[in-house]
Structure formats: structure tokens, C-alpha cells
Write an enzyme that holds these catalytic residues in place. Structure first.
Site, PDB file in Angstrom:
ATOM      1  N   ARG A  37       0.838  -1.194  -0.253  1.00  0.00           N
ATOM      2  CA  ARG A  37      -0.114  -0.051   0.027  1.00  0.00           C
ATOM      3  C   ARG A  37       0.971   1.249  -0.010  1.00  0.00           C
ATOM      4  NH1 ARG A  37      -5.621  -1.265   3.612  1.00  0.00           N
ATOM      5  NH2 ARG A  37      -6.214  -2.480   1.868  1.00  0.00           N
ATOM      6  N   LYS A 203     -20.188 -15.374   1.226  1.00  0.00           N
ATOM      7  CA  LYS A 203     -21.557 -15.335   1.572  1.00  0.00           C
ATOM      8  C   LYS A 203     -22.387 -14.828   0.360  1.00  0.00           C
ATOM      9  CE  LYS A 203     -21.426 -14.048   6.395  1.00  0.00           C
ATOM     10  NZ  LYS A 203     -21.387 -12.811   7.154  1.00  0.00           N
ATOM     11  N   GLY A 353     -10.886  -8.368  -0.729  1.00  0.00           N
ATOM     12  CA  GLY A 353      -9.917  -8.474   0.032  1.00  0.00           C
ATOM     13  C   GLY A 353      -9.208  -9.964  -0.090  1.00  0.00           C
ATOM     14  N   GLY A 376     -13.658  -3.100   0.026  1.00  0.00           N
ATOM     15  CA  GLY A 376     -15.256  -2.496   0.190  1.00  0.00           C
ATOM     16  C   GLY A 376     -15.651  -1.521  -0.659  1.00  0.00           C
TER      17      GLY A 376
HETATM   18  P1  ADP Z   1     -13.825 -11.221  -0.977  1.00  0.00           P
HETATM   19  O1  ADP Z   1     -12.754 -10.751   0.300  1.00  0.00           O
HETATM   20  O2  ADP Z   1     -12.663 -11.521  -2.099  1.00  0.00           O
HETATM   21  O3  ADP Z   1     -14.714 -10.351  -1.591  1.00  0.00           O
HETATM   22  P2  ADP Z   1     -15.224 -12.933   0.401  1.00  0.00           P
HETATM   23  O4  ADP Z   1     -14.868 -12.156   1.994  1.00  0.00           O
HETATM   24  O5  ADP Z   1     -16.600 -13.161   0.013  1.00  0.00           O
HETATM   25  O6  ADP Z   1     -14.145 -12.538  -0.568  1.00  0.00           O
HETATM   26  O7  ADP Z   1     -15.095 -14.719   0.811  1.00  0.00           O
HETATM   27  C1  ADP Z   1     -13.536 -15.115   1.090  1.00  0.00           C
HETATM   28  C2  ADP Z   1     -13.691 -16.306   1.851  1.00  0.00           C
HETATM   29  O8  ADP Z   1     -14.579 -17.215   1.300  1.00  0.00           O
HETATM   30  C3  ADP Z   1     -12.299 -16.949   1.958  1.00  0.00           C
HETATM   31  O9  ADP Z   1     -11.716 -16.855   3.007  1.00  0.00           O
HETATM   32  C4  ADP Z   1     -12.870 -18.460   1.656  1.00  0.00           C
HETATM   33  O10 ADP Z   1     -12.002 -19.212   2.651  1.00  0.00           O
HETATM   34  C5  ADP Z   1     -14.231 -18.507   1.811  1.00  0.00           C
HETATM   35  N1  ADP Z   1     -14.880 -19.527   0.967  1.00  0.00           N
HETATM   36  C6  ADP Z   1     -14.878 -19.591  -0.349  1.00  0.00           C
HETATM   37  N2  ADP Z   1     -15.465 -20.912  -0.831  1.00  0.00           N
HETATM   38  C7  ADP Z   1     -15.806 -21.534   0.513  1.00  0.00           C
HETATM   39  C8  ADP Z   1     -16.351 -22.850   0.779  1.00  0.00           C
HETATM   40  N3  ADP Z   1     -16.899 -23.572  -0.101  1.00  0.00           N
HETATM   41  N4  ADP Z   1     -16.675 -23.298   2.044  1.00  0.00           N
HETATM   42  C9  ADP Z   1     -16.004 -22.287   2.936  1.00  0.00           C
HETATM   43  N5  ADP Z   1     -15.610 -20.950   2.645  1.00  0.00           N
HETATM   44  C10 ADP Z   1     -15.452 -20.709   1.357  1.00  0.00           C
HETATM   45 MG    MG Z   2     -13.511 -10.789   2.464  1.00  0.00          MG
END
Ligand code: ADP
Ligand code: MG
Length: 396
Positions: A37, A203, A353, A376
Site C-alpha cells: 500500500r 456469503k 480482500g 469494500g
Molecule cells: P472477498 O474478500 O474477495 O470479497 P469473501 O470475503 O466474500 O471474498 O470470501 C472469502 C472467503 O470465502 C475465503 O476466506 C474462503 O475461505 C471462503 N470460502 C470460499 N469458498 C468456500 C467454501 N466452499 N466453504 C467455506 N468457505 C469458503
Molecule cells: Mg473478504
């Protein structure tokens, strides 16, 4: 509309207050664990110094509580020291953000000088967007630059009320924010088709608005990650012990009804006996997750299918890992999608993230067009939101 950038700002002999995002990952003792960063701010900082300006840098770091002892690791000293190494010029760290200490250090600032102010979130006025605090901060400088994309979705004082204290011609964005806005413009208004979104992560509830908004533009939306199982369950398909958001089944059904023609769901899954390293794993078909098993990653047929779609795309945006990639046994899907983006000739953007962390971890960050520095802020932009921090910077 493109915004005024630091290129358009008269900085010669001037003190520029630059809101940077030096909210770096820290080691347990408060050291800089990863200086990306800081490095990403260097082009903007060098531009100002090269054109005869001086720098007053302000950022937040971590989540201070207000207790001076507990907040020690969130002081900006180590960040300032790392900046000094990276930029190769003396950097003065001030132990306050406003007040006499800050005023004295900024008053003494000469052409080419650099001051790093104390963590802006040590001041209660920051989070509240307090105008009195903003006036004190703005009084230290002649002009204002926002180069903190990761904070642009927040209405904090240093993001909105501070720039408002300067005349419009003395406000600008930095190169980092400029690059983020350019890629978002492509993704939201001018994508080359076929346009493919890859959505995964933890989620579905976090991503509903992104899916809704992107589905207006994209040709296909490839689904992976844990949100897969909420969609499957919403269709009445058994998902074993996979992660499901039971209270979001209606929402998932709604999305399937409205934009289902664009959604592509996995045709196979990697399932595990438990959601952790060392588990027994196997590959099963789309609707064949056995009782008691956990869906942890997309399967090989899905990887092949998604990789082909990505290879034929003109634009790809990716948010959310395809599986629990932090555990090696469940990382193949995420690694393969990262590789598919890297190999593609499309404009490829990655945000979020953990998604950004994944492309870095696989050593592919330099092979995609853009890795967003704002988790975000990137997601909210994809939802179609606009930010007050950018509204206060005039268009060109
Ligand atoms: P980002 O930060 O890129 O927006 P998210 O915060 O939505 O992504 O999700 C990231 C997390 O989702 C990761 O830490 C990963 O371990 C979890 N994840 C992805 N697929 C699964 C799964 N099938 N079961 C449990 N956790 C999962
Ligand atoms: Mg995340």
C-alpha cells in the site's frame, strides 16, 4: 467524467495534503508486514515532489480504540520509516494529526520535504466527519489530494470535510484512485463483450447487490465459492453439510428467477469429510453432494468450463474465491481461475480482500490488468454506488 488529478494541480512551492491509504497489514508487534500500500502511493508522491511541492501525508492504520497504550501499534512511526526507505528522502513523523506539533512540523516544511501525520483515526472527529477537525487539518496545507481508494466509500473527515475546505481548483485525486476509477468505468459502462463476471466467496448476502447490478451488463455470471450451496439449496438440491445461508434462500431464489439465465453454477464439486486441512476429499457431480460432506471448492469439470468461458471473454471481473483457498486441498479452483484470468487477453480486474490476496499468493497479480486496492470500495462501486469523497473532487 474524469476527475481532476494531481497532474492538474499547481503544486510548485506548495504543501499538498495527501490522504493516502497506509493501512498496511501489520506484524504482531506493529511492524509493516506488507508494504504494497505504501509502494502504490509512490507515483503520486513522486509527481508532487518532482514538480517542486512538499508532502503532508495522512492515513488511518488499524482500528484504534482510544486507549493510548492499546493503540501503540497503530501509531504511524513504522509506516513513516518504511516510506523513508522506499522513497529515499527524509520523512518527518509527527506525533499528532493536528494541533501545535503538527502545525510546527508542517510550517517548517521546505520544498521536497515530507511529513507523515499521526493516525487520523486517533481523533474522534475523523469518523464523525467533524468539520472543526477538518478545518484544523486543512489549515496545514495549500491543496488536497485523495489517493486513498480503499477508504473512498467512507464519509470520514479526511475524505470529505477536509477537501471541502479547499477551493475546487485545489482538490484532486491521485494516480492510484485515477486508475481504480478508469477500470471501474470500463467494468460498469464500457466493457468489451463477451463480459464475464466470476463471483464466489463466503456469503451470497454480501454479494446480492453486486450480482443484481452487474447482471445488467454482463453476458455470463459464473458462480463459485460457498455461495454456490445457497443457490443449490434454493433449487431444492441437497448440499450435505456445506455452508448455506438458510435465511437467504428466498433471496437466492429471487436472483435465480430474475437473472438465472446469466448465472452459471458449478457442474461438479470438491467435497471434504471436514472443512479443514487433512480431510478426506472426493469429486462429485452437481447434485451429488453426499450427506455429511462439505462442499469446499469447484470441481475439475467446472474449472475446465469456467476457464473456457474466461478465455473467450473480452472483459472479466472477479470477486470472491472459488473455494476455501487458504487450505491447499481446497485451493485448486481459485488457483485455476486466477490462472485463466492471467492467460486471458481480456481486460481482467480482480477485487475484494481475499480475492486480491489469492492472486498475490499465486504470484499472478502482475498478469491481470488490475488488482483493486479497495475491497469494500470496489464492491460498493460494482453495486453502482457513488461516493461523497469523489463527488467533492471536481470533474475535469
Ligand atoms: P472477498 O474478500 O474477495 O470479497 P469473501 O470475503 O466474500 O471474498 O470470501 C472469502 C472467503 O470465502 C475465503 O476466506 C474462503 O475461505 C471462503 N470460502 C470460499 N469458498 C468456500 C467454501 N466452499 N466453504 C467455506 N468457505 C469458503
Ligand atoms: Mg473478504
Amino acid at each position: 467524467m474524469p476527475k481532476r488529478t494531481v497532474r492538474d494541480l499547481d503544486v510548485s512551492g506548495k504543501k499538498a495534503l495527501v490522504r493516502v491509504d497506509f493501512n498496511v497489514p501489520q506484524t504482531p508487534d506493529g511492524g509493516v508486514a506488507d508494504d504494497r500500500r505504501i509502494q502504490s502511493a509512490l507515483p503520486t508522491l513522486r509527481e508532487i515532489l518532482d514538480r517542486g511541492g512538499s508532502l503532508i501525508l495522512v492515513s488511518h492504520l488499524g482500528r484504534p480504540t482510544g486507549d493510548p497504550v492499546a493503540d501503540r501499534p497503530f501509531r504511524m512511526d513504522r509506516v513513516a520509516a518504511r516510506l523513508q526507505e522506499l522513497i529515499g528522502r527524509p520523512v518527518v513523523k509527527v506525533d499528532d494529526t493536528v494541533g501545535p506539533l503538527a502545525a510546527a512540523a508542517c510550517g517548517a516544511l521546505k520544498k521536497g520535504g515530507i511529513v507523515v501525520l499521526e493516525n487520523v483515526r486517533f481523533n474522534k472527529g475523523e469518523k464523525k466527519g467533524d468539520v472543526g477537525f477538518a478545518k484544523q487539518l486543512a489549515a496545514l496545507a495549500d491543496c488536497y489530494v485523495n489517493d486513498a481508494f480503499g477508504t473512498c466509500h467512507r464519509d470520514e473527515a479526511s475524505m470529505v470535510a477536509v477537501p471541502e475546505q479547499f477551493p475546487p481548483e485545489k482538490r484532486a485525486i491521485g494516480f492510484l484512485v485515477e486508475k481504480e476509477l478508469q477500470i471501474l468505468e470500463t467494468l460498469l459502462s464500457a466493457p468489451r463483450h463477451p463480459y464475464v463476471a466470476v463471483m464466489g466467496g463466503a456469503k451470497v448476502s454480501d454479494k446480492i447487490s453486486v450480482i443484481e447490478n452487474l447482471s445488467k451488463q454482463v453476458d455470463k455470471l459464473l458462480i463459485g465459492g460457498a455461495m454456490t450451496y445457497t443457490f443449490l439449496k434454493a433449487r431444492g438440491i441437497p448440499v450435505g453439510k456445506s455452508k448455506v445461508e438458510a435465511d437467504k434462500l428466498d433471496v437466492a431464489k429471487g436472483l435465480l428467477d430474475r437473472v438465472g439465465n446469466k448465472l452459471v453454477l458449478p457442474v461438479d464439486h470438491l467435497v471434504a469429510s471436514k472443512p479443514e486441512a487433512g480431510a478426506e476429499t472426493k469429486i462429485v457431480g452437481a447434485a451429488e453432494i453426499p450427506d455429511g460432506w462439505f462442499g469446499m471448492d469447484i470441481g475439475p469439470a467446472t474449472i475446465a468450463n469456467y476457464s473456457t468461458i474466461i478465455s473467450q471473454a473480452g472483459t472479466v471481473v472477479w470477486n470472491g474465491p472459488m473455494g476455501m483457498f487458504e487450505v491447499e486441498e481446497f485451493a485448486a479452483g481459485t488457483r485455476a481461475i486466477a490462472q485463466a484470468l492471467a492467460d486471458s487477453r481480456a481486460v481482467t480486474a480482480v477485487g475484494g480482500g481475499e480475492s486480491a490476496e489469492a492472486v498475490e499468493k499465486f504470484g499472478l497479480a502482475d498478469r491481470v490488468s488490475h488488482v483493486s486496492t479497495g475491497g469494500g470500495a470496489f464492491l460498493e462501486s460494482l453495486e453502482g454506488k457513488s461516493f461523497n469523497s469523489l463527488k467533492v473532487i471536481p470533474d475535469l
